[in-house]
Enzyme design. Sequence first.
Site, short mmCIF file in Angstrom:
data_model
loop_
_atom_site.label_atom_id
_atom_site.label_comp_id
_atom_site.label_asym_id
_atom_site.label_seq_id
_atom_site.Cartn_x
_atom_site.Cartn_y
_atom_site.Cartn_z
N ALA A 1 22.29 -21.78 -87.33
CA ALA A 1 21.99 -20.48 -87.51
C ALA A 1 23.08 -19.62 -87.66
CB ALA A 1 21.14 -20.05 -86.33
N VAL A 2 23.11 -18.87 -88.75
CA VAL A 2 24.08 -17.92 -89.10
C VAL A 2 23.50 -16.69 -89.35
CG1 VAL A 2 26.08 -17.15 -90.61
CG2 VAL A 2 25.77 -19.38 -89.69
N GLU B 1 17.68 -32.72 -90.08
CA GLU B 1 16.77 -32.51 -90.81
C GLU B 1 17.00 -31.32 -91.53
OE1 GLU B 1 13.84 -32.82 -88.14
OE2 GLU B 1 13.63 -35.39 -88.49
N ASN C 1 16.03 -25.61 -98.87
CA ASN C 1 17.03 -24.63 -98.27
C ASN C 1 18.22 -25.16 -98.88
OD1 ASN C 1 19.00 -23.59 -96.66
ND2 ASN C 1 18.12 -24.01 -94.93
N TYR D 1 25.84 -29.51 -96.44
CA TYR D 1 25.75 -30.79 -95.84
C TYR D 1 26.15 -31.67 -96.82
CZ TYR D 1 23.06 -28.66 -91.86
OH TYR D 1 22.71 -27.92 -90.84
#
Length: 154
Positions: free
Chosen positions: A65-66, A98, A103, A110
Site C-alpha cells: 500500500a502506498v 495475488e 490493477n 511486478y
Amino acid sequence: MSILETAETLANLHRAAFAEVGERPWTTPEFASLLTTPGIRFGLREQGFVAVRVAADEAEILTLAVDPGARRQGLARALVEQALAEVAGAGAVRVLLEVAVDNTAARGLYDSLGFVEAGRRARYYGRADGRRVDALVLALDLVPPTASAGSPAA
C-alpha cells in the site's frame, strides 16, 4: 509506537491506498493480529508499507500500500525490493502474490521486477460496485534453478 498504534497507521494507509479501486481495506484489528503472527514481516515507511509472510523456503506478499499522494515516486518498488532482499536472507527461494487483473500499476511494477503469471483465481476480488475481478497469481524465483545431477556443468 505500540502494536495498536502501528496497526492503526497501517489500516489508515491501506484504506487510502485501496479506496480508489473500491476494495475492502484491512482493519486495525486485522493488522494488529498480523503484527503478532509468526513469519509476518512489514516494511514500513511514512507513506507506504509492504506485508510479507515467510514460511519455510517460500514467501508471499500479502499486501502493498502506498498513499495516493506518494505514488509514481519509486516507493512501491523500494518497498518490494527491500522485502525481496529480506525474505531471501530468511531463506525464501520463491515469492508469490495475488494482484487484481485490473490493477495495471501494480501489474507493471511486478512485471518489471520479474514476476511471472503462475495461475489465476476467478472472481477473487470484490469491488464496491458489486463487480468481481480475477486475481493473477504471480511468482518470482529468487535463486536460479540448479542444474540437475545428470546435466553437464556450465
